[in-house]
Design a protein around this motif. Structure first.
Motif, mmCIF file in Angstrom:
data_model
loop_
_atom_site.group_PDB
_atom_site.id
_atom_site.type_symbol
_atom_site.label_atom_id
_atom_site.label_comp_id
_atom_site.label_asym_id
_atom_site.label_seq_id
_atom_site.Cartn_x
_atom_site.Cartn_y
_atom_site.Cartn_z
ATOM 1 N N GLY A 1 -29.346 -22.018 37.746
ATOM 2 C CA GLY A 1 -29.177 -23.020 36.700
ATOM 3 C C GLY A 1 -28.022 -22.805 35.751
ATOM 4 O O GLY A 1 -27.986 -23.421 34.684
ATOM 5 N N THR A 2 -27.036 -21.968 36.093
ATOM 6 C CA THR A 2 -25.898 -21.740 35.204
ATOM 7 C C THR A 2 -25.080 -23.027 35.050
ATOM 8 O O THR A 2 -24.707 -23.654 36.032
ATOM 9 C CB THR A 2 -25.005 -20.617 35.758
ATOM 10 O OG1 THR A 2 -25.759 -19.398 35.788
ATOM 11 C CG2 THR A 2 -23.781 -20.426 34.887
ATOM 12 N N ARG A 3 -24.789 -23.401 33.794
ATOM 13 C CA ARG A 3 -23.962 -24.577 33.517
ATOM 14 C C ARG A 3 -22.721 -24.236 32.702
ATOM 15 O O ARG A 3 -21.782 -25.027 32.658
ATOM 16 C CB ARG A 3 -24.788 -25.638 32.771
ATOM 17 C CG ARG A 3 -25.871 -26.287 33.632
ATOM 18 C CD ARG A 3 -25.270 -27.014 34.814
ATOM 19 N NE ARG A 3 -26.267 -27.648 35.643
ATOM 20 C CZ ARG A 3 -26.843 -27.086 36.702
ATOM 21 N NH1 ARG A 3 -26.492 -25.853 37.044
ATOM 22 N NH2 ARG A 3 -27.746 -27.715 37.413
ATOM 23 N N CYS B 1 -23.563 -15.985 31.377
ATOM 24 C CA CYS B 1 -23.998 -17.290 31.894
ATOM 25 C C CYS B 1 -24.959 -17.938 30.916
ATOM 26 O O CYS B 1 -25.888 -17.276 30.420
ATOM 27 C CB CYS B 1 -24.679 -17.139 33.262
ATOM 28 S SG CYS B 1 -23.651 -16.349 34.516
ATOM 29 N N ILE C 1 -27.772 -20.887 30.682
ATOM 30 C CA ILE C 1 -28.651 -21.713 31.507
ATOM 31 C C ILE C 1 -29.261 -22.774 30.605
ATOM 32 O O ILE C 1 -30.054 -22.458 29.706
ATOM 33 C CB ILE C 1 -29.739 -20.843 32.166
ATOM 34 C CG1 ILE C 1 -29.082 -19.713 32.972
ATOM 35 C CG2 ILE C 1 -30.643 -21.682 33.050
ATOM 36 C CD1 ILE C 1 -30.057 -18.652 33.439
ATOM 37 N N THR D 1 -26.391 -23.373 41.471
ATOM 38 C CA THR D 1 -25.808 -23.999 40.287
ATOM 39 C C THR D 1 -25.355 -25.394 40.681
ATOM 40 O O THR D 1 -25.673 -25.879 41.783
ATOM 41 C CB THR D 1 -24.638 -23.163 39.748
ATOM 42 O OG1 THR D 1 -24.118 -23.790 38.580
ATOM 43 C CG2 THR D 1 -23.545 -23.008 40.786
ATOM 44 N N SER D 2 -24.611 -26.056 39.822
ATOM 45 C CA SER D 2 -24.135 -27.397 40.153
ATOM 46 C C SER D 2 -23.043 -27.316 41.218
ATOM 47 O O SER D 2 -22.320 -26.317 41.313
ATOM 48 C CB SER D 2 -23.582 -28.085 38.900
ATOM 49 O OG SER D 2 -22.412 -27.421 38.456
ATOM 50 N N ILE E 1 -19.521 -26.471 39.639
ATOM 51 C CA ILE E 1 -19.276 -25.076 39.269
ATOM 52 C C ILE E 1 -19.133 -24.221 40.521
ATOM 53 O O ILE E 1 -18.268 -23.341 40.597
ATOM 54 C CB ILE E 1 -20.410 -24.564 38.368
ATOM 55 C CG1 ILE E 1 -20.359 -25.267 37.009
ATOM 56 C CG2 ILE E 1 -20.338 -23.051 38.188
ATOM 57 C CD1 ILE E 1 -21.415 -24.823 36.033
ATOM 58 N N PHE F 1 -17.255 -24.731 32.883
ATOM 59 C CA PHE F 1 -18.327 -25.552 32.318
ATOM 60 C C PHE F 1 -18.295 -26.942 32.919
ATOM 61 O O PHE F 1 -17.268 -27.382 33.453
ATOM 62 C CB PHE F 1 -18.208 -25.643 30.791
ATOM 63 C CG PHE F 1 -16.942 -26.290 30.308
ATOM 64 C CD1 PHE F 1 -16.883 -27.650 30.042
ATOM 65 C CD2 PHE F 1 -15.795 -25.533 30.113
ATOM 66 C CE1 PHE F 1 -15.714 -28.244 29.609
ATOM 67 C CE2 PHE F 1 -14.616 -26.121 29.676
ATOM 68 C CZ PHE F 1 -14.578 -27.482 29.421
ATOM 69 N N ASP F 2 -19.439 -27.629 32.806
ATOM 70 C CA ASP F 2 -19.569 -29.039 33.166
ATOM 71 C C ASP F 2 -19.438 -29.868 31.889
ATOM 72 O O ASP F 2 -20.258 -29.708 30.970
ATOM 73 C CB ASP F 2 -20.913 -29.330 33.830
ATOM 74 C CG ASP F 2 -20.976 -28.805 35.252
ATOM 75 O OD1 ASP F 2 -19.912 -28.635 35.857
ATOM 76 O OD2 ASP F 2 -22.091 -28.557 35.754
ATOM 77 N N GLU G 1 -22.627 -31.693 30.671
ATOM 78 C CA GLU G 1 -23.668 -30.819 30.140
ATOM 79 C C GLU G 1 -23.322 -30.350 28.732
ATOM 80 O O GLU G 1 -24.203 -30.245 27.873
ATOM 81 C CB GLU G 1 -23.854 -29.615 31.066
ATOM 82 C CG GLU G 1 -24.487 -29.942 32.410
ATOM 83 C CD GLU G 1 -25.936 -30.377 32.260
ATOM 84 O OE1 GLU G 1 -26.599 -29.935 31.298
ATOM 85 O OE2 GLU G 1 -26.407 -31.166 33.099
ATOM 86 N N THR H 1 -15.961 -30.888 36.575
ATOM 87 C CA THR H 1 -16.082 -29.500 36.135
ATOM 88 C C THR H 1 -14.707 -28.989 35.727
ATOM 89 O O THR H 1 -13.689 -29.385 36.305
ATOM 90 C CB THR H 1 -16.657 -28.615 37.260
ATOM 91 O OG1 THR H 1 -17.846 -29.221 37.769
ATOM 92 C CG2 THR H 1 -17.000 -27.222 36.751
#
Length: 686
Positions: A255-257, A309, A311, A391-392, A395, A412-413, A416, A446
């Motif tokens: 889940g790292t964003r 990171c 989350i 993750t996404s 990323i 980063f996104d 988000e 991203t």
């Protein structure tokens, strides 16, 4: 009821078929599991059946099956009438083989015709019928083929002998018709293009003729023509100063964003460029050092690499964090375990701890990880020991372009960050972050920014993952155009600010010029699903940009941008003559700064139009990117130019002042002599 008996040539098992359309297909015997072609043996005399030959003017194909129908005698016992029902599996391809000239043949031909072997057409399986069938007159078991089962298609035999040939001819005729239509369509399009070009070509010629023709520069005595600069090719993208492996999401939960990767030991080294860079960040640098000590359980000087990171959860929920720490020296496990929170989990052979404050895991003598509390998060960290955590897609894709050896990397996104800005940033920073995200735009999924502080250079690299609505090359061009327009937009904002100190006013006032130099140094490039802006500036650019950015952001939190800019206080008027303006004082501290940027800085400080004559410099082998390194303190612009001209291998440069045009031109002495231009004579050095 009549039936068809087919013996298996391998195990002699008799198979009973209810549908003669299956003859000629390839099937597997349910008894021995061997594949064979379904065909009938020759009829024996005691069957009591007579086959009637069918007259045909064509020779039967070698693969035509011989069909035998057996009618059981009326005296059979009920035991013999109980037939075994076995499902068989066809080994035939999904596309049925269409035969031609199907016909009945005698059960026992007197003399079998010779078989001429011919190559089978490509795409059709070849069936071997050369082996004589095995005759077995014993009652064959009944095989239920399942007429309703879709696995056994019901193939009807065409009554006409030439039905298959006619079908193939019909397909060829339709395909030929389609080809003719396609060729005709292409011809019509080409014809329309040709007719349109014929009638429009006159206008095209007029347009071409109306455009001015660029002539090669010629030698002339007119300074206005002589000082024109020819177009120079765009510089190449700066090469990366590092060659490390990409950053990976190992030892952290899913889940790292937001990801921040840095090399603290190098940034916190005494006397390094990182120390000066952190000092220019002011309270931000102090806060970063405190956070590292609190989370990593050790100081920055002992950490070789740190991957931090964030989350993010639902909007409004506080984010969770995880950190992977790689130390410069091996650590003692006993001392580290004493600092860790929680109990060790027995499910893993390596140390994994779950506590109330955080979870932790020891990877080796140089690496350990800190993560969110709870057994579930600890288990996710353990599972990410060999494979990267999820993750996404953005990323995951952008991380492939990163480099672990660079001093700082942020990924980063944007969506988000905008969604979670209430829990990520203080309220006074929201306008700034929203302006930045608006500048990035909706075409970016991203973002990754990395920098490296070299002894002589400052390297910066922006990587943007494009959305599916725009091509990477187009995105790179758009972002470069936006970056080129940023200095003017920043100038409008800076004019509305009113810093309280003279030092802050000077630094903030120079921030648009710094952004201009930064935008000029950036070059765009693109790859598969990403666009990049890469720059390589002198080493002084890093601390100057850091300090100017910090002071400008801090002043923006106290500025009302809805009001008009205040008029500047009236001060001493600028001198009317160019030579008097060049006597104004300025601070000179250049470290490998290109000549073009040095002159741009002098022009901005003295409010003078300074022209760099590239054509004249080429006569003596000089370029606009010659690096200038000098620290003169506070001196006049004329003294600065004189010092540049007195530098070794730069003695052929000179200054031309045109008071009528209010310009100052830097060119070469041979060019000035050829064009009878008066060179400015500097006063003797004191």
């Amino acid at each position: 009821m009549s039936s068809i008996a087919v013996p298996c040539p391998h195990c002699k098992k008799k198979l009973k078929l209810r549908d003669k359309s299956l003859l000629g297909k390839k099937a597997k015997c349910p008894n021995c599991k061997q594949a064979f072609v379904l065909k009938l043996p020759a009829m024996t005399p005691d069957t009591g059946e007579h086959s009637v030959p069918v007259e045909s003017s064509q020779k039967p194909p070698a693969s035509a099956p011989q069909i035998q129908q057996n009618t059981p005698p009326a005296t059979e016992t009920p035991r013999q009438e109980q037939e075994e029902k076995i499902q068989i599996e066809l080994a035939q391809p999904a596309t049925p083989v269409v035969g031609t000239s199907a016909k009945w043949v005698p059960d026992e031909p007197a003399t079998p015709p010779p078989v001429v072997s011919e190559p089978a057409p490509s795409g059709f399986p070849q069936i071997d019928t050369s082996a004589p069938p095995v005759v077995d007159t014993s009652p064959a078991p009944n095989i239920d083929t399942g007429a309703a089962d879709s696995a056994f298609p019901n193939i009807a035999v065409e009554a006409t002998e030439n039905a298959g040939v006619a079908r193939m001819r019909e397909l060829r005729r339709k395909n030929a018709k389609r080809r003719n239509v396609t060729i005709a369509s292409i011809a019509v399009v080409l014809l329309l293009i040709g007719i349109g070009g014929y009638f429009v070509w006159d206008q095209v010629e007029e347009t071409i003729a109306s455009k001015p023709v660029k002539l090669a520069p010629v030698t002339t005595t007119n300074p206005a023509v002589a000082l024109s600069q020819p177009a120079t090719p765009a510089p190449k993208v700066a090469a990366s100063p590092t060659n490390g492996t990409p950053i990976r999401l190992l030892y952290v939960p899913a889940g790292t964003r937001i990801l921040i990767h840095l090399r603290p030991a190098e940034l916190w080294a005494p006397g390094s460029q990182g120390e000066e860079f952190r000092a220019c960040l002011g309270p931000v640098g102090i806060w970063a050092e405190q956070i590292i000590k609190e989370i990593c359980l050790t100081g920055p000087a002992q950490i070789q690499e740190l991957t931090f990171c964030l989350i993010l959860g639902s909007p409004g929920a506080p984010p969770e964090y995880a950190a992977v720490i790689r130390t410069t020296e091996p650590f003692k496990r006993s001392e580290l375990i004493a600092q860790l929170d929680g109990q060790r989990l027995d499910d893993y052979s390596f140390p994994v701890y779950s506590g109330e404050k955080y979870s932790s895991m020891i990877v080796d003598d140089h690496t350990y990880a800190i993560g969110p509390p709870g057994n579930l998060r600890a288990a996710e960290m353990a599972e990410a020991r060999e494979y990267q955590s999820s993750t996404s897609p953005g990323i995951e894709s952008v991380l492939k372009q990163t480099d672990r050896d660079r001093h700082l990397t942020i990924v980063f996104d944007p969506d988000e960050v905008r969604r979670q800005q209430d829990v990520l940033l203080p309220e006074k920073a929201h306008p700034f972050i929203n302006e930045f995200l608006d500048w990035i735009g909706e075409d970016v999924e991203t973002v990754a920014w990395s920098m490296h502080l070299g002894s002589d250079d400052f390297y910066s690299e922006w990587t943007f993952r494009n959305s599916t609505m725009i091509r990477p090359g187009k995105l790179a061009i758009n972002l470069k155009e936006q970056l080129d327009a940023l200095p003017e937009e920043m100038l409008e904002s800076v004019q509305k600010m009113n810093p309280g100190t003279v030092g802050s006013r000077k630094v903030i006032g120079r921030f648009p010029a710094m952004l201009k130099a930064f935008s000029m140094a950036n070059q765009e490039q693109s790859g598969e699903r990403y666009a990049q802006l890469v720059s390589n500036l002198p080493e002084r650019a890093a601390p100057n940009l850091a300090l100017a950015s910090l002071l400008t952001w801090d002043e923006s939190t106290r500025t009302d941008f809805s009001v008009k800019a205040k008029p500047r206080p009236t001060g001493p008027q600028l001198p009317d003559k160019v030579v008097d303006r060049l006597k104004m004082k300025l601070e000179v501290d250049f470290k490998r700064m290109p000549l073009e940027e040095v002159l741009a800085y002098i022009a901005d400080e003295t409010k003078t139009k300074i022209i760099l004559d590239g054509a004249g410099l080429k006569l003596v082998g000089y370029t606009q990117n010659m690096r200038q390194t000098m620290n003169l303190g506070t001196v006049s612009a004329l003294e600065t130019l004189q010092a540049i001209f007195n530098t070794k291998d730069q003695e052929q440069m000179c200054l031309i002042i045109d008071e009528t045009a209010k310009t100052a031109t830097v060119t070469s002495k041979p060019f000035a002599q050829q064009n009878n231009l008066k060179m400015y004579e500097f006063p003797p050095a004191k």
